[in-house]
Enzyme design. Structure first.
Site, PDB file in Angstrom:
ATOM      1  CG  HIS A   1      -5.515  -2.718   0.266  1.00  0.00           C
ATOM      2  ND1 HIS A   1      -4.620  -2.619  -0.773  1.00  0.00           N
ATOM      3  CD2 HIS A   1      -5.095  -1.810   1.208  1.00  0.00           C
ATOM      4  CE1 HIS A   1      -3.716  -1.701  -0.483  1.00  0.00           C
ATOM      5  NE2 HIS A   1      -3.972  -1.200   0.714  1.00  0.00           N
TER       6      HIS A   1
ATOM      7  CD  GLU B   1      -5.110  -4.569  -3.966  1.00  0.00           C
ATOM      8  OE1 GLU B   1      -5.209  -4.292  -2.753  1.00  0.00           O
ATOM      9  OE2 GLU B   1      -4.051  -4.947  -4.496  1.00  0.00           O
TER      10      GLU B   1
ATOM     11  CB  SER C   1      -0.970  -0.046   1.182  1.00  0.00           C
ATOM     12  OG  SER C   1      -2.008   0.886   1.041  1.00  0.00           O
TER      13      SER C   1
END
Length: 449
Positions: free
Chosen positions: A368, A269, A137
């Site tokens: 995610h 995600e 990320s």
């Protein structure tokens, strides 16, 4: 300060706003914040050894959250790798920009940590000439920045970007507008000295209020288009010095061409941001159409293409897929493409993580952050809320081994990526190599992102 100090406890994390509910339950507090936050952790297979590969982990958190204490590198040490996890300043402390010549302090913290590794890692058995940076990320976005940054040259040999690449940056004018908004919230002049004089708790409260303002009114005139679309007030800034130009453009021009690169995303995600809070069931067709238009895509053709891939999707499912592609998958493809074209002496690899979590009645999917416990081989160590009680250990075995192999010798164990074949390792209960996954949607995005 000299002498021997106790190094068996995690240090404080950088001052930061808490995760919003319900993400705060999924990512619980590990350590308290504190002034002495620029610390790092080291796991070594053997202090007296020499020449071991080194992996440096950069945590994510939207450039607003994050701590190195949330990650356990012991399995990397078990498998012959010296693992280092670092902290860097986040929020206004790390990314405030006021046009005063100071920018990207959080990225400079990362550079300082990598310089520390170069100077000291041999004492822990590591090879300073064989350093791999890996992150997820905002940590992966940071690596996209480091690939392009002159100050980071020579500090690492390989890089792994998990769900984040080289796109999220702010032009100086947009970043300065965010700084002005913060100063207005605090009721002080828009200078670094005035903002620094504000007590930290008050500053964090103002940052939380600023984020709430942005979520309530995504007005490009107020925030700048880049902030209004990304919904991230704190991002790396193209300041002309630390970040000379758009990182993806620098990489296309050859920056980082000598660095072996692995880049990948998770199949679903954005479901992390729509499922736990129940928003996935509240999204309307109008919201989806508005998002598509904001991303610069033709609305009718885009929805037709995504419905062909997801024939049973409701509006929330479509939004999750489209936003996941905008934030993560399409930029990852762009980074892989430009790196593969310029890398003459290095390699490019691409993966997709597709294992779907059973949590939230199976709606969470391959969201995610879900791949991290598999990469670190830490299944069952507090991962149940996201992964359930019986995630596949064999998948962790495969992924962790691939990360170790890449850090050791630059070879992941599957074919290299090129823009023609687009070989991608899809990790799942049955992992396999796929060619050009979801090519119709990739073509739809064209020159966007």
């Amino acid at each position: 300060m000299g002498g021997v100090r106790d190094a068996f406890a995690y240090g404080p994390k950088p001052p930061q706003v808490p995760y919003p509910s319900p993400l705060d339950a999924l990512f619980p507090e590990i350590v308290a914040s504190g002034e002495d936050c620029l610390n790092l952790n080291v796991w070594s297979p053997e202090l007296g050894a020499g020449g071991q590969p080194v992996m440096v982990w950069i945590a994510g958190g939207e450039f607003e959250h994050g701590t190195n204490a949330a990650y356990d590198g012991s399995r990397f040490a078990r498998d012959g790798v010296v693992c280092v996890s670092i902290n860097y300043r986040v929020g206004a402390d790390g990314f405030l920009y006021l046009g005063d010549g100071n920018a990207n302090c959080g990225l400079l913290d990362q550079v300082a940590a990598l310089e520390w590794v170069q100077d000291n890692i041999a004492a822990f058995g590591g090879d300073p000439g064989n350093v791999t940076v890996f992150g997820q990320s905002a940590g992966a976005i940071s690596i996209g920045m480091l690939l392009s940054m002159p100050r980071a040259r020579g500090l690492f040999r390989r890089a792994i970007c998990q769900s984040g690449v080289a796109h999220p940056t702010l032009p100086a004018a947009a970043a300065q507008r965010v700084g002005q908004r913060l100063a207005e919230r605090l009721g002080v002049a828009a200078t670094r000295e005035a903002i620094a004089a504000v007590p930290i708790e008050r500053s964090l409260k103002a940052q939380a209020e600023l984020s709430a303002d942005l979520a309530a009114s995504r007005d490009p005139q107020r925030w700048g288009e880049e902030v209004a679309v990304s919904m991230m007030p704190w991002q790396p800034v193209i300041d002309g010095d630390v970040i000379p130009a758009r990182p993806i453009d620098c990489i296309a021009a050859g920056a980082g061409a000598n660095i072996d690169l692995m880049v990948g995303t998770n199949t679903e995600e954005w479901r992390l941001f729509l499922v736990p809070n129940g928003l996935v069931e509240q999204i309307t067709e109008a919201v989806v159409s508005g998002a598509v238009a904001a991303y610069g895509l033709p609305v009718d053709a885009t929805l037709l293409s995504y419905r062909a891939i997801l024939p049973n999707a409701n509006a929330g499912d479509l939004l999750a897929a489209i936003q996941g592609d905008w934030y993560f998958r399409i930029p990852a493809m762009r980074l892989a493409d430009v790196h593969a074209k310029t890398a003459k002496t290095s390699s490019t690899y691409v993966y997709e993580f597709a294992w779907r979590s059973p949590q939230f009645n199976g709606l969470l999917g391959a969201c995610h952050g879900l791949e991290i416990p598999f990469v670190f081989d830490t299944l069952g160590s507090g991962t149940e809320l996201l992964l359930g009680t019986n995630p596949p250990q064999q998948l962790a075995d495969i992924m962790h081994a691939a990360w170790v192999a890449f850090a050791s010798n630059g070879n992941c164990g599957w074919p290299k990526y090129d823009p023609e074949g687009r070989a991608t390792m899809r990790f799942d209960t049955r992992s396999e190599i796929v060619e050009d996954p979801q090519s119709p949607v990739r073509a739809l995005w064209g020159g966007q992102r």
